[in-house]
Design an enzyme around this catalytic site. Structure first.
Site, PDB file in Angstrom:
ATOM      1  N   GLY A  10       0.803  -1.228   0.000  1.00 29.82           N
ATOM      2  CA  GLY A  10       0.000   0.000   0.000  1.00 29.82           C
ATOM      3  C   GLY A  10       0.829   1.267   0.000  1.00 29.82           C
ATOM      4  O   GLY A  10       0.435   2.275   0.594  1.00 29.82           O
ATOM      5  N   ALA A  11       1.961   1.230  -0.715  1.00 24.71           N
ATOM      6  CA  ALA A  11       2.829   2.424  -0.739  1.00 24.71           C
ATOM      7  C   ALA A  11       2.464   3.387  -1.864  1.00 24.71           C
ATOM      8  O   ALA A  11       3.112   4.424  -2.015  1.00 24.71           O
ATOM      9  CB  ALA A  11       4.298   2.004  -0.854  1.00 24.71           C
ATOM     10  N   GLY A  14      -1.273   7.690   0.279  1.00 24.84           N
ATOM     11  CA  GLY A  14      -1.525   7.973   1.688  1.00 24.84           C
ATOM     12  C   GLY A  14      -0.381   7.650   2.647  1.00 24.84           C
ATOM     13  O   GLY A  14       0.778   8.026   2.439  1.00 24.84           O
ATOM     14  N   TYR A 163     -14.824  -3.644   8.650  1.00 22.90           N
ATOM     15  CA  TYR A 163     -13.565  -2.908   8.817  1.00 22.90           C
ATOM     16  C   TYR A 163     -13.064  -3.022  10.258  1.00 22.90           C
ATOM     17  O   TYR A 163     -11.887  -3.324  10.498  1.00 22.90           O
ATOM     18  CB  TYR A 163     -13.762  -1.443   8.428  1.00 22.90           C
TER      19      TYR A 163
HETATM   20  N1  LIG Z   1      -6.595   7.276   6.794  1.00 20.07           N
HETATM   21  C1  LIG Z   1      -6.887   7.055   8.060  1.00 20.07           C
HETATM   22  O1  LIG Z   1      -7.409   7.930   8.773  1.00 20.07           O
HETATM   23  C2  LIG Z   1      -6.594   5.738   8.693  1.00 20.07           C
HETATM   24  C3  LIG Z   1      -6.888   5.577  10.059  1.00 20.07           C
HETATM   25  C4  LIG Z   1      -6.595   4.353  10.662  1.00 20.07           C
HETATM   26  C5  LIG Z   1      -6.007   3.340   9.928  1.00 20.07           C
HETATM   27  N2  LIG Z   1      -5.748   3.516   8.596  1.00 20.07           N
HETATM   28  C6  LIG Z   1      -5.124   2.396   7.873  1.00 20.07           C
HETATM   29  O2  LIG Z   1      -3.992   2.893   7.191  1.00 20.07           O
HETATM   30  C7  LIG Z   1      -3.691   2.039   6.092  1.00 20.07           C
HETATM   31  C8  LIG Z   1      -3.388   2.884   4.863  1.00 20.07           C
HETATM   32  O3  LIG Z   1      -4.570   3.586   4.514  1.00 20.07           O
HETATM   33  P1  LIG Z   1      -4.569   5.043   3.862  1.00 20.07           P
HETATM   34  O4  LIG Z   1      -5.407   5.907   4.738  1.00 20.07           O
HETATM   35  O5  LIG Z   1      -3.201   5.474   3.500  1.00 20.07           O
HETATM   36  O6  LIG Z   1      -5.454   4.754   2.562  1.00 20.07           O
HETATM   37  P2  LIG Z   1      -5.182   4.946   0.996  1.00 20.07           P
HETATM   38  O7  LIG Z   1      -4.638   6.307   0.719  1.00 20.07           O
HETATM   39  O8  LIG Z   1      -6.480   4.567   0.360  1.00 20.07           O
HETATM   40  O9  LIG Z   1      -4.065   3.855   0.668  1.00 20.07           O
HETATM   41  C9  LIG Z   1      -4.378   2.502   0.623  1.00 20.07           C
HETATM   42  C10 LIG Z   1      -3.258   1.750  -0.050  1.00 20.07           C
HETATM   43  O10 LIG Z   1      -3.641   0.353  -0.107  1.00 20.07           O
HETATM   44  C11 LIG Z   1      -3.499  -0.098  -1.450  1.00 20.07           C
HETATM   45  N3  LIG Z   1      -4.435  -1.165  -1.789  1.00 20.07           N
HETATM   46  C12 LIG Z   1      -5.789  -1.098  -1.812  1.00 20.07           C
HETATM   47  N4  LIG Z   1      -6.303  -2.253  -2.260  1.00 20.07           N
HETATM   48  C13 LIG Z   1      -5.248  -3.067  -2.536  1.00 20.07           C
HETATM   49  C14 LIG Z   1      -5.131  -4.372  -3.043  1.00 20.07           C
HETATM   50  N5  LIG Z   1      -6.213  -5.093  -3.395  1.00 20.07           N
HETATM   51  N6  LIG Z   1      -3.888  -4.915  -3.179  1.00 20.07           N
HETATM   52  C15 LIG Z   1      -2.784  -4.193  -2.858  1.00 20.07           C
HETATM   53  N7  LIG Z   1      -2.835  -2.941  -2.390  1.00 20.07           N
HETATM   54  C16 LIG Z   1      -4.053  -2.375  -2.233  1.00 20.07           C
HETATM   55  C17 LIG Z   1      -3.797   1.134  -2.276  1.00 20.07           C
HETATM   56  O11 LIG Z   1      -3.346   0.932  -3.607  1.00 20.07           O
HETATM   57  P3  LIG Z   1      -3.887   1.837  -4.844  1.00 20.07           P
HETATM   58  O12 LIG Z   1      -3.044   3.069  -4.843  1.00 20.07           O
HETATM   59  O13 LIG Z   1      -3.660   0.949  -6.016  1.00 20.07           O
HETATM   60  O14 LIG Z   1      -5.343   2.126  -4.568  1.00 20.07           O
HETATM   61  C18 LIG Z   1      -3.030   2.186  -1.497  1.00 20.07           C
HETATM   62  O15 LIG Z   1      -1.655   2.131  -1.805  1.00 20.07           O
HETATM   63  C19 LIG Z   1      -4.899   1.111   5.940  1.00 20.07           C
HETATM   64  O16 LIG Z   1      -4.591  -0.153   6.482  1.00 20.07           O
HETATM   65  C20 LIG Z   1      -5.982   1.778   6.778  1.00 20.07           C
HETATM   66  O17 LIG Z   1      -6.899   0.833   7.292  1.00 20.07           O
HETATM   67  C21 LIG Z   1      -6.025   4.688   7.968  1.00 20.07           C
END
Ligand SMILES: NC(=O)c1ccc[n+]([C@@H]2O[C@H](COP(=O)([O-])OP(=O)(O)OC[C@H]3O[C@@H](n4cnc5c(N)ncnc54)[C@H](OP(=O)(O)O)[C@@H]3O)[C@@H](O)[C@H]2O)c1
Length: 280
Positions: A10-11, A14, A163
């Site tokens: 997920g790099a 975000g 989730y």
């Molecule tokens: N944002 C928040 O407030 C928050 C709070 C608590 C926890 N988190 C956790 O933080 C982590 C990162 O989330 P984020 O907020 O940075 O979200 P994000 O910007 O949506 O990033 C998600 C990443 O996961 C990748 N991904 C999604 N589906 C995938 C798949 N099928 N196979 C491989 N990679 C995949 C995405 O790839 P693409 O670029 O191809 O879409 C992207 O690189 C997650 O585990 C989330 O649950 C986030």
């Protein structure tokens, strides 16, 4: 100086992207496991240009397709001698119930099972690297109320429920690794990154999108959100805290349910059965 080899999921967006940039600046050799190869090619160029670190590699891996997860791990095993840091960061939330091609509910597979298979398949490299395994969970794990019988039941599905369960599973997984692999020199940590402005809600609709949109003015940047992941990947002498849940770089008590050893064992055994055909 010995190079730290770090694998991140997920790099491409975000928190994961900000983590990759920060670790590139600390001279880690980065293996970015991505599902969007075009986007990742551009990312690799940007990381190299902005940080000067050319040791950035892309490996295709769609966590909702276990065959590609196993193939990614095999590719890493053929290329690398060891791995010191694995950051299981990719994740998402989905309005509607859907099964992956492997036949599992999508949130469960993306946020937990895909990372379970990846980690198990990488174990020989992780053992050689005396690795830290970092699982990006969420404070929404407090919404988790796992009913293992209904993971794949569309009637019982809710986006927040699935989730919350998956993020609770990240903590179970962390504690299981810490317990099972301590004797191999492996440690594991879970974390909440904060409420972070990322692409997380870009595919959500309706009330969920509205809820996240209303919170946007209060959200922290991806760089700030990556700080605990970067800390766990780099801070010395963390071993005594293995199995802990971190918020703002400090160990914090997770929800009471996160301490439930029976559910933790059940998740481990269920996950092993689900990925058994990949020979882990
Ligand atoms: N944002 C928040 O407030 C928050 C709070 C608590 C926890 N988190 C956790 O933080 C982590 C990162 O989330 P984020 O907020 O940075 O979200 P994000 O910007 O949506 O990033 C998600 C990443 O996961 C990748 N991904 C999604 N589906 C995938 C798949 N099928 N196979 C491989 N990679 C995949 C995405 O790839 P693409 O670029 O191809 O879409 C992207 O690189 C997650 O585990 C989330 O649950 C986030």
């Amino acid at each position: 100086m010995a190079i730290t080899t770090t694998v991140i999921t997920g790099a491409t967006s975000g928190i994961g992207e900000a983590t990759a940039f920060a670790l590139a600046r600390k001279d880690h050799a980065l293996y970015l496991l991505v599902r969007n190869v075009q986007k990742s090619g551009e990312l690799k160029q940007r990381i190299s240009k902005e940080t000067g670190n050319k040791n950035v590699h892309i490996v295709y891996c769609d966590l909702t397709d276990l065959t590609t997860v196993a193939a990614a791990a095999d590719e890493l095993r053929s290329k690398l001698f060891n791995v010191q840091v694995l950051i299981n960061n990719a994740g998402g939330m989905f309005n509607h119930f859907a099964l992956t091609k492997d036949g599992f509910e999508t949130t469960f597979q993306l946020n937990h099972l895909g990372h379970f298979l990846l980690t198990k398949k990488l174990m020989p490299l992780l053992e050689k690297g005396q690795a830290r395994i970092i699982n990006v969970s969420s404070d929404l794990h407090r919404r988790g109320k796992p009913d293992f019988e209904s993971i794949n039941d569309p009637q019982k599905y809710s986006a927040m429920g699935a989730y919350g369960n998956s993020k609770l599973f990240n903590i179970y997984f962390t504690k299981s690794i810490a317990g099972r692999y301590a004797s191999k020199g492996i440690t594991s940590y879970a974390l909440h990154p904060g409420v972070v402005k990322t692409n997380f809600n870009s595919k959500l609709t309706g009330g969920l999108k509205l809820m996240f949109s209303l919170a946007t003015p209060f959200m922290i940047t991806a760089e700030k959100g990556a700080e605990t992941s970067v800390y766990l990947a780099t801070a010395p002498k963390l071993e005594p805290k293995s199995g802990s849940y971190f918020v703002r770089k400090k160990p914090v008590k997770p929800a009471g349910i996160a301490q439930d050893e029976t559910s933790r064992e059940r998740l481990w055994n269920l996950s092993e059965t689900m990925v058994a055909k990949f020979d882990v």
